[in-house]
Design a protein around this motif. Structure first.
Motif, short mmCIF file in Angstrom:
data_model
loop_
_atom_site.label_atom_id
_atom_site.label_comp_id
_atom_site.label_asym_id
_atom_site.label_seq_id
_atom_site.Cartn_x
_atom_site.Cartn_y
_atom_site.Cartn_z
N THR A 1 -42.84 67.89 3.95
CA THR A 1 -42.26 66.68 3.38
C THR A 1 -42.37 66.72 1.86
O THR A 1 -42.95 67.63 1.28
N TRP A 2 -41.83 65.71 1.21
CA TRP A 2 -41.85 65.62 -0.24
C TRP A 2 -42.01 64.16 -0.64
O TRP A 2 -41.98 63.26 0.21
N LEU A 3 -42.23 63.94 -1.91
CA LEU A 3 -42.42 62.58 -2.41
C LEU A 3 -41.11 62.05 -2.97
O LEU A 3 -40.39 62.76 -3.67
N GLU A 4 -40.81 60.81 -2.66
CA GLU A 4 -39.63 60.12 -3.17
C GLU A 4 -40.06 58.86 -3.89
O GLU A 4 -41.09 58.26 -3.55
N THR A 5 -39.30 58.46 -4.88
CA THR A 5 -39.59 57.23 -5.62
C THR A 5 -38.57 56.17 -5.24
O THR A 5 -37.36 56.38 -5.37
N ALA A 6 -39.07 55.04 -4.75
CA ALA A 6 -38.20 53.92 -4.38
C ALA A 6 -38.83 52.64 -4.91
O ALA A 6 -39.96 52.31 -4.57
N GLY A 7 -38.09 51.95 -5.77
CA GLY A 7 -38.61 50.71 -6.35
C GLY A 7 -39.85 50.94 -7.18
O GLY A 7 -40.73 50.08 -7.24
N GLY A 8 -39.91 52.11 -7.81
CA GLY A 8 -41.07 52.43 -8.64
C GLY A 8 -42.28 52.87 -7.86
O GLY A 8 -43.35 53.09 -8.45
N VAL A 9 -42.15 53.02 -6.55
CA VAL A 9 -43.28 53.41 -5.70
C VAL A 9 -43.02 54.81 -5.13
O VAL A 9 -41.93 55.10 -4.63
N ARG A 10 -44.02 55.68 -5.22
CA ARG A 10 -43.91 57.03 -4.68
C ARG A 10 -44.28 57.01 -3.20
O ARG A 10 -45.39 56.60 -2.84
N CYS B 1 -43.70 58.95 0.89
CA CYS B 1 -43.41 60.18 1.61
C CYS B 1 -41.99 60.16 2.13
O CYS B 1 -41.47 59.11 2.55
N SER B 2 -41.36 61.31 2.14
CA SER B 2 -39.99 61.41 2.63
C SER B 2 -39.87 61.10 4.12
O SER B 2 -38.77 60.88 4.63
N CYS B 3 -41.00 61.06 4.84
CA CYS B 3 -40.94 60.74 6.27
C CYS B 3 -40.59 59.28 6.51
O CYS B 3 -40.24 58.90 7.64
N GLY B 4 -40.70 58.44 5.49
CA GLY B 4 -40.34 57.03 5.61
C GLY B 4 -41.44 56.11 6.07
O GLY B 4 -41.27 54.89 6.10
N ASP B 5 -42.60 56.66 6.41
CA ASP B 5 -43.73 55.85 6.86
C ASP B 5 -44.50 55.35 5.64
O ASP B 5 -45.12 56.14 4.93
N ALA B 6 -44.48 54.04 5.43
CA ALA B 6 -45.17 53.48 4.27
C ALA B 6 -46.67 53.68 4.35
O ALA B 6 -47.36 53.64 3.34
N ALA B 7 -47.19 53.91 5.57
CA ALA B 7 -48.63 54.12 5.75
C ALA B 7 -48.95 55.58 6.05
O ALA B 7 -49.99 55.88 6.64
N CYS B 8 -48.09 56.49 5.63
CA CYS B 8 -48.28 57.92 5.89
C CYS B 8 -49.66 58.36 5.39
O CYS B 8 -50.00 58.13 4.23
N PRO B 9 -50.46 59.01 6.23
CA PRO B 9 -51.81 59.42 5.82
C PRO B 9 -51.83 60.60 4.87
O PRO B 9 -52.84 60.83 4.19
N ALA B 10 -50.74 61.37 4.82
CA ALA B 10 -50.68 62.53 3.92
C ALA B 10 -49.30 62.59 3.28
O ALA B 10 -48.51 63.49 3.55
N PRO B 11 -48.99 61.61 2.42
CA PRO B 11 -47.64 61.52 1.86
C PRO B 11 -47.23 62.76 1.08
O PRO B 11 -47.94 63.20 0.18
N GLY B 12 -46.11 63.34 1.49
CA GLY B 12 -45.59 64.51 0.81
C GLY B 12 -46.33 65.80 1.12
O GLY B 12 -46.15 66.79 0.43
N ALA B 13 -47.11 65.81 2.19
CA ALA B 13 -47.93 67.01 2.47
C ALA B 13 -48.14 67.24 3.95
O ALA B 13 -49.24 67.57 4.39
N HIS B 14 -47.08 67.09 4.73
CA HIS B 14 -47.17 67.38 6.17
C HIS B 14 -45.82 67.89 6.65
O HIS B 14 -44.82 67.80 5.93
#
Length: 220
Positions: free
Chosen positions: A43-52, A54-67
Motif C-alpha cells: 500500500t501507499w500513503l494518500e493525502t485527503a483533507g490534509g490527512v495522510r 493508507c491507500s487501503c481506505g481504512d481510517a484505523a489501518c494499523p500499518a498505514p502505507g506498509a502492508h
C-alpha cells in the motif's frame, strides 16, 4: 553505542541506497539485484483533507502505507530487478515489502532489547546480519530461513517459555516492510546495521537467540 546508520559507505559495502533522497523504485530494484531479496509493492500513503491515510481506505489501518495491497501479494513478489522496476513504475510511492521465509526470516524484539542485544553481540564478537528498526519501536534481525521452526525449542533450552518474552519470528507467508518505507505519520523503517558485503551471509537464528533472549529478559 550503536547508532542508526542512514547511508552506506566504504569500499566493501553492497550498494544498498541511502535512506534519504532515494526513490522507493530504485531501492526496491537494488534490493532485488544486489541482495537477491524478493520484493513486492504494498500500500501507499494518500493525502485527503490534509490527512495522510493508507491507500487501503481504512481510517484505523494499523500499518498505514506498509502492508499488502492485494491478496496475491506473495505470488507477485519478485527477485528480478526488471520486474521490480516495472511494478514500481506503475505505483512509485508504494511501500517496499520483503517476504520472509524465502531468503531470510526475521527475529523481532523491542527496540531497547534489540540495542542491548547488539551491544552484547559486539562484546562477544558475533556478527549479526542486517538489522532494521521500525517506527513501532521494534528491531528486526535478519537470519537464515527456518528460524520460526527452531526458535521455540531454542528458547526452552535457555530456560524461557516462548510466551514469556517479547520475541517473535516472521517466516513463511509473512513479510516485513523494508527501508525506507514510511508507516503513516510514525516515521520510516531504517537500518540499524545496513546490508554490506560483510553480512551478506546471514547468521542462523541459533547464533543470535541467546543474546536476544537475554536482552528481552532484562527489558521486561
Amino acid at each position: 553505542m550503536f547508532i542508526v546508520e542512514e547511508t552506506i559507505a566504504g569500499a566493501d559495502a553492497v550498494q544498498i541506497p541511502t535512506q534519504r533522497g532515494e526513490s522507493l523504485l530504485d531501492t526496491a530494484v537494488r534490493y532485488a539485484e544486489e541482495r537477491h531479496w524478493d520484493v513486492v509493492p504494498g500500500t501507499w500513503l494518500e493525502t485527503a483533507g490534509g490527512v495522510r491515510r493508507c491507500s487501503c481506505g481504512d481510517a484505523a489501518c494499523p500499518a498505514p502505507g506498509a502492508h499488502p495491497d492485494r491478496p496475491d501479494w506473495a505470488a507477485r513478489a519478485t527477485g528480478s530487478g526488471t520486474a521490480a522496476r516495472r511494478m514500481w513504475r506503475t505505483r512509485p510511492d508504494a511501500s517496499i515489502l520483503l517476504p520472509t521465509g524465502r531468503t531470510f526470516d526475521t527475529v523481532s524484539v523491542p527496540e531497547t532489547a534489540g540495542f542491548l542485544a547488539l551491544a552484547r553481540m559486539e562484546r562477544m564478537r558475533l556478527t549479526p546480519g542486517p538489522v532494521m528498526v521500525t517506527p513501532d519501536r521494534r528491531t528486526e534481525f535478519l537470519v537464515l530461513p527456518g528460524a520460526s521452526a527452531k526458535a521455540p525449542e531454542l528458547l526452552r533450552r535457555l530456560g524461557w517459555e516462548p510466551s514469556a518474552i517479547d520475541l517473535a519470528v516472521r517466516g513463511q507467508g509473512d513479510f516485513v516492510a523494508g527501508p525506507p518505507t514510511r508507516v503513516g505519520c510514525r516515521g520510516a523503517v531504517q537500518w540499524v546495521r545496513r546490508p554490506t558485503a560483510a553480512n551478506r551471509w546471514l547468521p542462523d537464528v541459533e547464533e543470535l537467540v541467546p543474546s536476544l533472549a537475554y536482552a528481552c529478559g532484562l527489558d521486561r
